[in-house]
Design an enzyme around this catalytic site. Structure first.
Site, PDB file in Angstrom:
ATOM      1  N   HIS A  67       6.374   0.568  -0.537  1.00 56.49           N
ATOM      2  CA  HIS A  67       6.309   0.747  -1.995  1.00 56.49           C
ATOM      3  C   HIS A  67       7.714   0.916  -2.598  1.00 56.49           C
ATOM      4  O   HIS A  67       8.701   0.624  -1.931  1.00 56.49           O
ATOM      5  CB  HIS A  67       5.367   1.902  -2.350  1.00 56.49           C
ATOM      6  N   GLU A 105       4.234   8.959  -2.357  1.00 58.39           N
ATOM      7  CA  GLU A 105       4.419   8.353  -1.041  1.00 58.39           C
ATOM      8  C   GLU A 105       5.738   7.585  -0.953  1.00 58.39           C
ATOM      9  O   GLU A 105       6.412   7.645   0.071  1.00 58.39           O
ATOM     10  CB  GLU A 105       3.247   7.412  -0.729  1.00 58.39           C
ATOM     11  N   HIS A 160       4.896   4.482   5.983  1.00 58.20           N
ATOM     12  CA  HIS A 160       3.906   4.797   4.944  1.00 58.20           C
ATOM     13  C   HIS A 160       3.286   6.166   5.216  1.00 58.20           C
ATOM     14  O   HIS A 160       3.456   6.740   6.297  1.00 58.20           O
ATOM     15  CB  HIS A 160       2.770   3.756   4.945  1.00 58.20           C
ATOM     16  N   GLU A 235       1.415   4.820   9.472  1.00 59.08           N
ATOM     17  CA  GLU A 235       0.859   5.754   8.483  1.00 59.08           C
ATOM     18  C   GLU A 235       1.089   7.148   9.069  1.00 59.08           C
ATOM     19  O   GLU A 235       0.426   7.557  10.025  1.00 59.08           O
ATOM     20  CB  GLU A 235      -0.632   5.481   8.263  1.00 59.08           C
TER      21      GLU A 235
HETATM   22 ZN    ZN Z   1       1.728   2.984   1.713  1.00 55.71          ZN
END
Ligand code: ZN
Length: 270
Positions: A67, A105, A160, A235
């Site tokens: 992102h 995030e 992430h 993640e």
């Molecule tokens: Zn993400």
């Protein structure tokens, strides 16, 4: 007698000047600087040898902070469809999730990515980041994958954190089950995933809600499907779970995650 005195004098001068026999111990002295001619002269410090630059094999690792901080304000740009590497399209990029307290995030990803970069760089690894700051827009997921190919990266790690339901906890490592660059690169991606998984288990537990033993293969992530180098998504935990969020938002937690990622990558690189 006279010639003998001259010889002794020559010998004495030779002793004082260090130029006695033309060689000492098999090492020619002709190329050396003359020694001090006076016993009281300060000794010249030896000149410092040039610092050798370690010759390491070219090792480039791409770290992809997921992102970006400007995505939320640029919906037209980040919603633009791009190839998903599986016959369809998906948005260029997304905003990402956040903790319930509002810690984004993208900021977490950026902080961990920088820490991983510093750890790997200290080990002689060249690190390429897919974005240069945490206030821009994108890049699109297909472009992030292309960075790995352009760099001929030994590894691509996308950082992430998840946004799942409270109570869902733990990290998981994602690979593409399409093996877009063939079985050898696919096997290297799997090895990278296992190495990072093994290191991450010292920081927090593997996911209790997705995948198996902290590993999960998917076919819907363009950043992996279009990636031609050993590639994983990590993640790091669930930002919507209070226990995971406490770890993900702390400096010590982020440092521990970065150390685990770097150790996993280094294990793959050998
Ligand atoms: Zn993400």
């Amino acid at each position: 007698m006279r010639s003998r005195q001259l010889l002794c004098l020559t010998f004495l001068v030779a002793l004082l000047t260090g130029c006695s026999a033309g060689s000492t111990g098999g090492v020619s002295v002709l190329s050396q600087s003359p020694a001090p001619t006076s016993a009281t002269a300060p000794e010249q410090p030896p000149s410092s040898p040039p610092v050798a630059t370690p010759v390491l094999p070219a090792r480039v690792v791409v770290i992809d902070p997921g992102h970006n901080g400007g995505n939320a304000a640029a919906p037209d740009e980040i919603n633009r469809p791009v190839p998903d590497g599986n016959g369809g399209t998906k948005p260029c990029n997304t905003v990402g999730t956040s903790t319930n307290a509002g810690y984004a995030e993208h900021a977490f990803n950026w902080a961990v990515a920088l820490a991983v970069r510093d750890l790997l760089t200290a080990q002689g690894v060249e690190v390429v980041l897919t974005r240069s700051d945490d206030v821009g827009v994108g890049p699109c997921v297909d472009q992030r994958a292309a960075v790995a190919d352009q760099a001929a990266a030994a590894a691509f790690v996308s950082i992430h954190a998840d946004g799942s339901a409270p109570g869902n906890r733990g990290f998981h490592v994602i690979t593409s089950n399409l093996d877009p660059a063939g079985s050898d690169i696919g096997a290297a991606s799997d090895a990278l995933a296992v190495a990072v998984r093994d290191e991450m288990t010292s920081v927090l537990s593997a996911s209790n809600y997705i995948g198996s033993d902290g590993l999960n293969a998917r076919d819907d992530l363009a950043g992996l499907n279009l990636n031609l180098r050993p590639a994983i998504y990590l993640e790091c935990g669930n930002m919507r779970d209070a226990t995971d969020a406490a770890l993900l938002t702390s400096g010590s937690g982020q440092a521990a995650i970065a150390a685990a990622v770097a150790a996993g990558v280094l294990r793959l690189l050998g």
